[in-house]
Design an enzyme around this catalytic site. Structure first.
Site, PDB file in Angstrom:
ATOM      1  N   SER A   1       0.841  -1.197   0.000  1.00 16.75           N
ATOM      2  CA  SER A   1       0.000   0.000   0.000  1.00 16.75           C
ATOM      3  C   SER A   1       0.877   1.248   0.000  1.00 16.75           C
ATOM      4  O   SER A   1       1.649   1.486   0.927  1.00 16.75           O
ATOM      5  CB  SER A   1      -0.909   0.009   1.231  1.00 16.75           C
ATOM      6  OG  SER A   1      -1.546   1.268   1.320  1.00 16.75           O
TER       7      SER A   1
ATOM      8  N   MET B   1      -9.140   8.421  -0.175  1.00 19.36           N
ATOM      9  CA  MET B   1      -9.985   8.827   0.968  1.00 19.36           C
ATOM     10  C   MET B   1     -10.541  10.230   0.716  1.00 19.36           C
ATOM     11  O   MET B   1      -9.838  11.084   0.177  1.00 19.36           O
ATOM     12  CB  MET B   1      -9.146   8.843   2.253  1.00 19.36           C
ATOM     13  CG  MET B   1      -8.448   7.522   2.537  1.00 19.36           C
ATOM     14  SD  MET B   1      -7.649   7.546   4.142  1.00 19.36           S
ATOM     15  CE  MET B   1      -6.682   6.016   4.053  1.00 19.36           C
TER      16      MET B   1
ATOM     17  N   MET C   1     -12.249   4.666  -0.343  1.00 19.24           N
ATOM     18  CA  MET C   1     -12.888   4.953   0.946  1.00 19.24           C
ATOM     19  C   MET C   1     -13.585   6.292   0.808  1.00 19.24           C
ATOM     20  O   MET C   1     -13.199   7.300   1.413  1.00 19.24           O
ATOM     21  CB  MET C   1     -11.824   4.960   2.056  1.00 19.24           C
ATOM     22  CG  MET C   1     -11.398   3.549   2.431  1.00 19.24           C
ATOM     23  SD  MET C   1      -9.805   3.518   3.241  1.00 19.24           S
ATOM     24  CE  MET C   1      -8.746   3.458   1.804  1.00 19.24           C
TER      25      MET C   1
ATOM     26  N   MET D   1     -11.515  -5.379   6.008  1.00 12.95           N
ATOM     27  CA  MET D   1     -10.691  -4.404   6.721  1.00 12.95           C
ATOM     28  C   MET D   1     -10.357  -4.966   8.100  1.00 12.95           C
ATOM     29  O   MET D   1     -11.249  -5.311   8.878  1.00 12.95           O
ATOM     30  CB  MET D   1     -11.427  -3.075   6.887  1.00 12.95           C
ATOM     31  CG  MET D   1     -11.654  -2.280   5.609  1.00 12.95           C
ATOM     32  SD  MET D   1     -10.167  -1.957   4.655  1.00 12.95           S
ATOM     33  CE  MET D   1      -9.146  -1.091   5.849  1.00 12.95           C
TER      34      MET D   1
ATOM     35  N   PHE E   1      -6.371   5.274   8.116  1.00 13.15           N
ATOM     36  CA  PHE E   1      -4.960   5.522   8.437  1.00 13.15           C
ATOM     37  C   PHE E   1      -4.142   4.243   8.306  1.00 13.15           C
ATOM     38  O   PHE E   1      -4.649   3.154   8.591  1.00 13.15           O
ATOM     39  CB  PHE E   1      -4.831   6.050   9.872  1.00 13.15           C
ATOM     40  CG  PHE E   1      -5.649   7.278  10.108  1.00 13.15           C
ATOM     41  CD1 PHE E   1      -5.147   8.538   9.786  1.00 13.15           C
ATOM     42  CD2 PHE E   1      -6.940   7.178  10.603  1.00 13.15           C
ATOM     43  CE1 PHE E   1      -5.930   9.675   9.970  1.00 13.15           C
ATOM     44  CE2 PHE E   1      -7.734   8.310  10.790  1.00 13.15           C
ATOM     45  CZ  PHE E   1      -7.219   9.558  10.476  1.00 13.15           C
TER      46      PHE E   1
ATOM     47  N   ASP F   1      -6.757  -6.133   4.698  1.00 14.92           N
ATOM     48  CA  ASP F   1      -6.156  -4.798   4.620  1.00 14.92           C
ATOM     49  C   ASP F   1      -6.118  -4.140   6.002  1.00 14.92           C
ATOM     50  O   ASP F   1      -7.169  -3.871   6.597  1.00 14.92           O
ATOM     51  CB  ASP F   1      -6.989  -3.949   3.646  1.00 14.92           C
ATOM     52  CG  ASP F   1      -6.365  -2.584   3.379  1.00 14.92           C
ATOM     53  OD1 ASP F   1      -5.234  -2.334   3.847  1.00 14.92           O
ATOM     54  OD2 ASP F   1      -7.017  -1.778   2.692  1.00 14.92           O
ATOM     55  N   GLY F   2      -4.897  -3.905   6.493  1.00 15.12           N
ATOM     56  CA  GLY F   2      -4.716  -3.186   7.749  1.00 15.12           C
ATOM     57  C   GLY F   2      -3.929  -3.980   8.769  1.00 15.12           C
ATOM     58  O   GLY F   2      -4.347  -5.058   9.185  1.00 15.12           O
ATOM     59  N   GLY F   3      -2.754  -3.466   9.130  1.00 15.68           N
ATOM     60  CA  GLY F   3      -1.958  -4.104  10.177  1.00 15.68           C
ATOM     61  C   GLY F   3      -1.355  -5.441   9.791  1.00 15.68           C
ATOM     62  O   GLY F   3      -1.037  -6.250  10.662  1.00 15.68           O
TER      63      GLY F   3
ATOM     64  N   GLY G   1       1.139  -2.011   4.149  1.00 15.90           N
ATOM     65  CA  GLY G   1       1.668  -0.658   4.010  1.00 15.90           C
ATOM     66  C   GLY G   1       2.917  -0.466   4.837  1.00 15.90           C
ATOM     67  O   GLY G   1       4.046  -0.622   4.349  1.00 15.90           O
ATOM     68  N   SER G   2       2.716  -0.174   6.131  1.00 19.64           N
ATOM     69  CA  SER G   2       3.862   0.132   6.996  1.00 19.64           C
ATOM     70  C   SER G   2       4.867  -0.999   7.068  1.00 19.64           C
ATOM     71  O   SER G   2       6.077  -0.751   7.095  1.00 19.64           O
ATOM     72  CB  SER G   2       3.381   0.400   8.421  1.00 19.64           C
ATOM     73  OG  SER G   2       2.272   1.223   8.395  1.00 19.64           O
TER      74      SER G   2
HETATM   75  C1  DX5 Z   1      -6.285   1.885   5.719  1.00 18.91           C
HETATM   76  C2  DX5 Z   1      -5.892   1.536   4.308  1.00 18.91           C
HETATM   77  C3  DX5 Z   1      -4.804   0.535   4.219  1.00 18.91           C
HETATM   78  C4  DX5 Z   1      -3.483   1.013   4.775  1.00 18.91           C
HETATM   79  C5  DX5 Z   1      -2.787  -0.179   5.350  1.00 18.91           C
HETATM   80  O1  DX5 Z   1      -7.427   2.675   5.705  1.00 18.91           O
HETATM   81  O2  DX5 Z   1      -7.002   0.985   3.615  1.00 18.91           O
HETATM   82  O3  DX5 Z   1      -4.614   0.072   2.900  1.00 18.91           O
HETATM   83  O4  DX5 Z   1      -2.666   1.628   3.826  1.00 18.91           O
HETATM   84  O5  DX5 Z   1      -1.674   0.254   6.030  1.00 18.91           O
HETATM   85  P1  DX5 Z   1      -0.932  -0.640   7.111  1.00 18.91           P
HETATM   86  O6  DX5 Z   1      -0.461  -1.876   6.400  1.00 18.91           O
HETATM   87  O7  DX5 Z   1       0.165   0.246   7.589  1.00 18.91           O
HETATM   88  O8  DX5 Z   1      -1.941  -0.976   8.184  1.00 18.91           O
HETATM   89 ZN    ZN Z   2      -6.576  -0.005   1.624  1.00 17.44          ZN
END
Ligand code: DX5
Ligand code: ZN
Length: 225
Positions: A9, A38, A69, A138, A144, A176-178, A198-199
């Site tokens: 991401s 977003m 989103m 999600m 975020f 998606d997320g964490g 992402g991170s």
């Molecule tokens: C959150 C996004 C994710 C985000 C994931 O609203 O939809 O795609 O970029 O980021 P990490 O992997 O850092 O949780």
């Molecule tokens: Zn996403």
């Protein structure tokens, strides 16, 4: 079952070096590039729109997985497709006429995804599953990057995978997320087959190594089985 996909991401990338970050993904084993749009209404944050996606399309050799989103996403489906989206995912919670919205995505020539917030049960998708290519579960509240994975999501993956198997539907489950090296194995075992990260990728010292490890996660287990 086909091999799972990895979708870094871009939200967690360094935007002062966007071209380099995309090139890093191009040169990696990643399958898709995940883009989070977003609108400051559906989620309490703003990111980017067509303009940046068009630029990213020129830089990216990987298909663009666009996660909307935004409220009333049906206003912009064709526009996102023209900007270069190969997968367009809308939120269940933002679409009162979801069945129509996913058909609109397919008619525009993209793969259709539906995302569910952490509190939305997977059973609510029962009557549209035939129309979708992907369900994005999600595992954080959207808005975020860098949040903690909600472990309850594993049950949702299992439940959705069982429903898809029972009905023999070729729908991908994206999480998606964490997501990172610490939980990817459990996520895949639960039945997901697209990992958004992402991170855990972009904040790592060696992002390509993390992508590679995410991509090959579970292979040893399979060999032993
Ligand atoms: C959150 C996004 C994710 C985000 C994931 O609203 O939809 O795609 O970029 O980021 P990490 O992997 O850092 O949780
Ligand atoms: Zn996403």
């Amino acid at each position: 079952m086909s091999k799972h996909l990895v979708a870094p991401s871009i939200l967690a990338a360094d935007f002062t070096r966007l071209a380099e970050e995309v090139e890093l993904v191009n040169q990696s084993e990643a399958d898709w590039l995940h883009l989070d749009v977003m609108d400051g209404h559906f989620v309490p944050n703003l990111t980017f729109g067509f303009f940046i996606i068009e630029a990213l399309r020129k830089l990216s050799s990987k298909p663009l997985d666009v996660h909307l989103m935004i409220e009333q996403p049906e206003r912009y489906i064709e526009r996102f497709r023209r900007a270069g989206a190969e997968v367009i995912t809308v939120h269940y919670e933002a679409c009162p006429h979801l069945h129509r919205s996913v058909q609109q995505i397919r008619a525009a020539g993209a793969k259709a995804g539906v995302a569910l917030n952490p509190h939305t049960p997977v059973a609510l998708l029962d009557d549209v599953l035939e129309e979708v290519d992907l369900v994005c579960l999600m595992s954080v509240n959207p808005g975020f990057g860098g949040q903690k994975f909600i472990y309850r999501s594993l049950h949702k993956i299992e439940e959705l995978r069982n429903r898809l198997i029972t009905r023999n539907l070729p729908v991908r489950i994206e999480i998606d997320g964490g997501v990172g090296l610490q939980n990817a194995q459990q996520i895949l075992q639960a039945g997901a087959d697209v990992l958004v990260a992402g991170s855990s990728v972009f904040k790592a010292e060696d992002p390509q190594a993390v992508i590679r490890r995410l991509k090959h996660m579970g292979e040893d287990v399979l060999k032993l089985a």
